[in-house]
Design a protein around this motif. Structure first.
Motif, PDB file in Angstrom:
ATOM      1  N   ILE A   1       0.838  -1.207   0.000  1.00 55.14           N
ATOM      2  CA  ILE A   1       0.000   0.000   0.000  1.00 55.14           C
ATOM      3  C   ILE A   1       0.866   1.248   0.000  1.00 55.14           C
ATOM      4  O   ILE A   1       0.611   2.214  -0.746  1.00 55.14           O
ATOM      5  CB  ILE A   1      -0.931  -0.005   1.230  1.00 55.14           C
ATOM      6  CG1 ILE A   1      -1.923  -1.161   1.143  1.00 55.14           C
ATOM      7  CG2 ILE A   1      -1.674   1.316   1.362  1.00 55.14           C
ATOM      8  CD1 ILE A   1      -2.800  -1.310   2.366  1.00 55.14           C
ATOM      9  N   PHE A   2       1.911   1.233   0.805  1.00 58.20           N
ATOM     10  CA  PHE A   2       2.806   2.381   0.907  1.00 58.20           C
ATOM     11  C   PHE A   2       3.464   2.686  -0.444  1.00 58.20           C
ATOM     12  O   PHE A   2       3.497   3.838  -0.895  1.00 58.20           O
ATOM     13  CB  PHE A   2       3.851   2.061   1.969  1.00 58.20           C
ATOM     14  CG  PHE A   2       4.951   3.074   2.073  1.00 58.20           C
ATOM     15  CD1 PHE A   2       4.731   4.287   2.681  1.00 58.20           C
ATOM     16  CD2 PHE A   2       6.207   2.797   1.575  1.00 58.20           C
ATOM     17  CE1 PHE A   2       5.745   5.225   2.787  1.00 58.20           C
ATOM     18  CE2 PHE A   2       7.220   3.724   1.673  1.00 58.20           C
ATOM     19  CZ  PHE A   2       6.988   4.941   2.285  1.00 58.20           C
ATOM     20  N   ILE A   3       3.988   1.666  -1.112  1.00 57.58           N
ATOM     21  CA  ILE A   3       4.648   1.859  -2.408  1.00 57.58           C
ATOM     22  C   ILE A   3       3.648   2.292  -3.465  1.00 57.58           C
ATOM     23  O   ILE A   3       3.912   3.201  -4.266  1.00 57.58           O
ATOM     24  CB  ILE A   3       5.376   0.563  -2.831  1.00 57.58           C
ATOM     25  CG1 ILE A   3       6.505   0.241  -1.850  1.00 57.58           C
ATOM     26  CG2 ILE A   3       5.947   0.704  -4.242  1.00 57.58           C
ATOM     27  CD1 ILE A   3       7.148  -1.116  -2.071  1.00 57.58           C
ATOM     28  N   ALA A   4       2.462   1.666  -3.473  1.00 58.70           N
ATOM     29  CA  ALA A   4       1.452   1.996  -4.489  1.00 58.70           C
ATOM     30  C   ALA A   4       0.973   3.435  -4.347  1.00 58.70           C
ATOM     31  O   ALA A   4       0.840   4.160  -5.350  1.00 58.70           O
ATOM     32  CB  ALA A   4       0.277   1.029  -4.385  1.00 58.70           C
ATOM     33  N   MET A   5       0.721   3.889  -3.123  1.00 58.08           N
ATOM     34  CA  MET A   5       0.243   5.253  -2.924  1.00 58.08           C
ATOM     35  C   MET A   5       1.342   6.272  -3.216  1.00 58.08           C
ATOM     36  O   MET A   5       1.066   7.388  -3.657  1.00 58.08           O
ATOM     37  CB  MET A   5      -0.281   5.435  -1.502  1.00 58.08           C
ATOM     38  CG  MET A   5      -1.483   4.577  -1.184  1.00 58.08           C
ATOM     39  SD  MET A   5      -2.300   5.023   0.357  1.00 58.08           S
ATOM     40  CE  MET A   5      -3.274   6.426  -0.163  1.00 58.08           C
ATOM     41  N   SER A   6       2.597   5.890  -2.991  1.00 52.20           N
ATOM     42  CA  SER A   6       3.701   6.793  -3.315  1.00 52.20           C
ATOM     43  C   SER A   6       3.886   6.931  -4.825  1.00 52.20           C
ATOM     44  O   SER A   6       4.290   7.993  -5.306  1.00 52.20           O
ATOM     45  CB  SER A   6       4.997   6.281  -2.675  1.00 52.20           C
ATOM     46  OG  SER A   6       4.883   6.218  -1.268  1.00 52.20           O
ATOM     47  N   CYS A   7       3.585   5.850  -5.573  1.00 57.43           N
ATOM     48  CA  CYS A   7       3.754   5.872  -7.032  1.00 57.43           C
ATOM     49  C   CYS A   7       2.518   6.386  -7.760  1.00 57.43           C
ATOM     50  O   CYS A   7       2.603   6.708  -8.955  1.00 57.43           O
ATOM     51  CB  CYS A   7       4.071   4.469  -7.540  1.00 57.43           C
ATOM     52  SG  CYS A   7       5.642   3.811  -6.970  1.00 57.43           S
ATOM     53  N   SER A   8       1.400   6.447  -7.075  1.00 59.87           N
ATOM     54  CA  SER A   8       0.151   6.841  -7.740  1.00 59.87           C
ATOM     55  C   SER A   8       0.213   8.217  -8.393  1.00 59.87           C
ATOM     56  O   SER A   8      -0.286   8.389  -9.515  1.00 59.87           O
ATOM     57  CB  SER A   8      -0.997   6.787  -6.726  1.00 59.87           C
ATOM     58  OG  SER A   8      -2.216   7.137  -7.327  1.00 59.87           O
ATOM     59  N   PRO A   9       0.821   9.257  -7.763  1.00 59.51           N
ATOM     60  CA  PRO A   9       0.903  10.557  -8.445  1.00 59.51           C
ATOM     61  C   PRO A   9       1.665  10.502  -9.770  1.00 59.51           C
ATOM     62  O   PRO A   9       1.354  11.267 -10.693  1.00 59.51           O
ATOM     63  CB  PRO A   9       1.631  11.437  -7.419  1.00 59.51           C
ATOM     64  CG  PRO A   9       1.323  10.821  -6.105  1.00 59.51           C
ATOM     65  CD  PRO A   9       1.285   9.350  -6.367  1.00 59.51           C
ATOM     66  N   ILE A  10       2.659   9.618  -9.873  1.00 59.11           N
ATOM     67  CA  ILE A  10       3.396   9.485 -11.137  1.00 59.11           C
ATOM     68  C   ILE A  10       2.476   8.946 -12.227  1.00 59.11           C
ATOM     69  O   ILE A  10       2.497   9.410 -13.379  1.00 59.11           O
ATOM     70  CB  ILE A  10       4.616   8.560 -10.948  1.00 59.11           C
ATOM     71  CG1 ILE A  10       5.531   9.105  -9.846  1.00 59.11           C
ATOM     72  CG2 ILE A  10       5.381   8.401 -12.256  1.00 59.11           C
ATOM     73  CD1 ILE A  10       6.705   8.210  -9.526  1.00 59.11           C
ATOM     74  N   ILE A  11       1.638   7.963 -11.858  1.00 51.79           N
ATOM     75  CA  ILE A  11       0.688   7.404 -12.820  1.00 51.79           C
ATOM     76  C   ILE A  11      -0.311   8.469 -13.258  1.00 51.79           C
ATOM     77  O   ILE A  11      -0.624   8.608 -14.453  1.00 51.79           O
ATOM     78  CB  ILE A  11      -0.048   6.195 -12.203  1.00 51.79           C
ATOM     79  CG1 ILE A  11       0.949   5.150 -11.671  1.00 51.79           C
ATOM     80  CG2 ILE A  11      -0.987   5.567 -13.219  1.00 51.79           C
ATOM     81  CD1 ILE A  11       1.806   4.516 -12.701  1.00 51.79           C
ATOM     82  N   ASN A  12      -0.811   9.233 -12.307  1.00 49.43           N
ATOM     83  CA  ASN A  12      -1.770  10.300 -12.636  1.00 49.43           C
ATOM     84  C   ASN A  12      -1.135  11.376 -13.512  1.00 49.43           C
ATOM     85  O   ASN A  12      -1.774  11.922 -14.416  1.00 49.43           O
ATOM     86  CB  ASN A  12      -2.313  10.926 -11.347  1.00 49.43           C
ATOM     87  CG  ASN A  12      -3.122   9.941 -10.524  1.00 49.43           C
ATOM     88  OD1 ASN A  12      -3.686   8.990 -11.064  1.00 49.43           O
ATOM     89  ND2 ASN A  12      -3.177  10.148  -9.225  1.00 49.43           N
ATOM     90  N   TRP A  13       0.123  11.695 -13.244  1.00 55.06           N
ATOM     91  CA  TRP A  13       0.846  12.666 -14.068  1.00 55.06           C
ATOM     92  C   TRP A  13       0.998  12.161 -15.501  1.00 55.06           C
ATOM     93  O   TRP A  13       0.851  12.912 -16.463  1.00 55.06           O
ATOM     94  CB  TRP A  13       2.200  12.952 -13.441  1.00 55.06           C
ATOM     95  CG  TRP A  13       3.075  13.845 -14.268  1.00 55.06           C
ATOM     96  CD1 TRP A  13       3.007  15.198 -14.363  1.00 55.06           C
ATOM     97  CD2 TRP A  13       4.149  13.432 -15.121  1.00 55.06           C
ATOM     98  NE1 TRP A  13       3.982  15.661 -15.218  1.00 55.06           N
ATOM     99  CE2 TRP A  13       4.689  14.605 -15.701  1.00 55.06           C
ATOM    100  CE3 TRP A  13       4.712  12.195 -15.451  1.00 55.06           C
ATOM    101  CZ2 TRP A  13       5.767  14.571 -16.588  1.00 55.06           C
ATOM    102  CZ3 TRP A  13       5.777  12.157 -16.333  1.00 55.06           C
ATOM    103  CH2 TRP A  13       6.288  13.330 -16.887  1.00 55.06           C
TER     104      TRP A  13
END
Length: 364
Positions: A39-51
Motif C-alpha cells: 500500500i505504501f509503495i502503491a500510494m507513493s507511485c500513484s501521483p506518477i501514474i496520474n501525471w
C-alpha cells in the motif's frame, strides 16, 4: 428489545475489542507487513501514474514503466547497499576497537580536569559501537522482509491498476453512490499527497547525505544514505538515529574535524528538508507532536517489527487524517497534532466546504 449499556461498559467493550484486533494483527504480521508495504509503495507511485495520464499515456503503459523503474532501482540499490553492509560487517570489529580507544581518550581528558569517570564501568553501561551495530541490524532485518519482494511487487501492480476506481468503491461501500461526501475524497487525497511528498523529501535527504559523505570520504556512504532515506519517515527522532553511526564512523576513520562536518551536514540537510522544503509542499495541517512521534515509534515497532518502526509516522498520519475527516472524531486528531492551530484551520475549511456545497445545491 434493544439493550442499553452504560458508558463505562461501552468503553470497556471498545478497549477489549481493540486488544483482540491488535493481537490478531500481531499474530498475522507475516501477512500484514508485506501488504502495508505494498500500500505504501502503491500510494507513493500513484501521483506518477496520474501525471502520466495527463499526457494521455495509457495507464497500463505507465504502470509497467513505473514497476520497471522500481525493479531496476531496487536491484541496483540492493546490490550496492548489500556490498557496503558486507564490507562494514567485516570491518566492524576494527571500527569498534578504534571507537573504544577514542572513547577512552576522551575519558582521560576529562580526568585531567578532575572529572573522575571509571572507564571500564562506563563502557560496560554504554557501548560506543552499539549504535553502528543497531543501524546494520535495522537494514538487515528490513532486507529479511524484502525477501517477499515478488509478492509485494505483484500486489503493487494490481493496486496501481485498481487505483483509478478505488475512490468510487469507497463511496459505494460507505453508502454514498453519488459521491457527495467530501470527507472521503479529502481523506484519500491527503493520505496520497502525504505519502508521495514524504517519499520525495526522503529521497532528496538520502541523496544529499550520500553526496556529502562521499565528498568527505566517509566509508560506506551508500549505507548511511539509505539509512537516512528510511529514517527520514520518522521526523525529529529519525534524523538523529541516522546521523549517529555515520558520525561515529567518521570520527574513527577521519578524525574529529570530519566527524564535525558530517554532523553539520546531517543538521543542515534535515533542517532545510524538514523545516523549509517539506512544509512548503505539505502544509501545516499534517504535523504530529514529538511525544506522539516517539510513542507511535514504540507502538508500531512492537506491533509490526522493523517495518512498523519505519512506517510508524505514515501509519499514525493516516489514522490522524481519518480522524480529521469526521466532526465527531476531530478532537482525537487535535490531541495528536503538534500545536493548537490545526483545529481552527480545519473548522475554517469545513465552513468553506459547506458554503460551496450550499451554493451548489442552490444552483441546482
Amino acid at each position: 428489545m434493544q439493550m442499553k449499556y452504560s458508558p463505562s461498559l461501552k468503553v470497556l467493550l471498545i478497549l477489549a475489542s481493540l486488544v483482540i484486533v491488535l493481537a490478531g494483527i500481531k499474530a498475522a504480521s507475516a501477512i500484514v507487513v508485506p501488504f502495508l508495504l505494498s500500500i505504501f509503495i502503491a500510494m507513493s507511485c500513484s501521483p506518477i501514474i496520474n501525471w502520466a495520464n495527463q499526457y494521455r499515456i495509457p495507464r497500463a503503459v505507465s504502470v509497467v514503466l513505473v514497476i520497471l523503474l522500481i525493479v531496476i532501482f531496487g536491484f541496483m540499490l540492493a546490490g550496492l547497499v548489500g556490498q557496503s553492509m558486507n564490507d562494514f560487517s567485516d570491518n566492524f570489529p576494527k571500527y569498534r576497537e578504534k571507537l573504544v580507544d577514542q572513547f577512552a581518550w576522551a575519558i582521560g581528558r576529562l580526568n585531567d580536569f578532575n572529572i573522575q569517570i571509571n572507564k571500564d564501568q562506563l563502557l560496560s553501561y554504554l557501548d560506543p559501537g552499539a549504535a553502528m551495530n543497531m543501524a546494520t541490524s535495522l537494514l538487515t532485518s528490513l532486507g529479511g522482509v524484502l525477501t517477499n519482494f515478488l509478492l509485494i511487487l505483484l500486489i503493487v501492480v494490481f493496486m496501481l491498476f485498481e487505483a483509478e476506481s478505488f475512490p468510487r468503491k469507497i463511496h459505494i461501500a460507505l453508502d454514498d453512490p453519488n459521491m457527495k461526501l467530501r470527507q472521503i475524497d479529502k481523506f484519500l487525497l491527503s493520505v496520497k499527497n502525504y505519502l508521495a511528498i514524504k517519499t520525495l523529501v526522503s529521497l532528496g535527504t538520502g541523496l544529499v547525505i550520500g553526496l556529502w559523505l562521499y565528498a568527505l570520504g566517509v566509508d560506506h556512504y551508500l549505507l548511511w544514505a539509505t539509512l537516512a532515506f528510511l529514517l527520514n519517515y520518522i521526523p525529529n527522532i529519525g534524523s538523529i538515529i541516522a546521523a549517529v553511526p555515520a558520525v561515529l564512523l567518521a570520527l574513527v576513520q577521519l578524525g574529529p574535524g570530519i566527524a564535525g562536518l558530517t554532523a553539520l551536514g546531517f543538521i543542515v540537510t534535515n533542517t532545510v528538508m524538514g523545516n523549509i522544503v517539506e512544509p512548503r509542499y505539505m502544509g501545516r495541517g499534517l504535523g504530529l507532536s514529538t511525544l506522539v512521534v516517539f510513542l507511535s515509534l514504540i507502538f508500531w515497532g512492537w506491533l509490526l517489527g522493523t517495518v512498523g518502526m519505519l512506517l510508524s509516522v505514515p501509519l499514525t498520519m493516516i489514522v490522524k487524517i481519518g480522524f480529521e475527516s469526521g466532526q465527531d472524531t476531530r478532537w482525537i486528531a487535535q490531541l495528536l497534532a503538534s500545536d493548537g492551530s490545526e483545529l481552527k484551520e480545519l473548522e475554517h475549511q469545513d465552513e468553506k466546504d459547506q458554503n460551496a456545497s450550499g451554493a451548489d445545491n442552490t444552483s441546482v
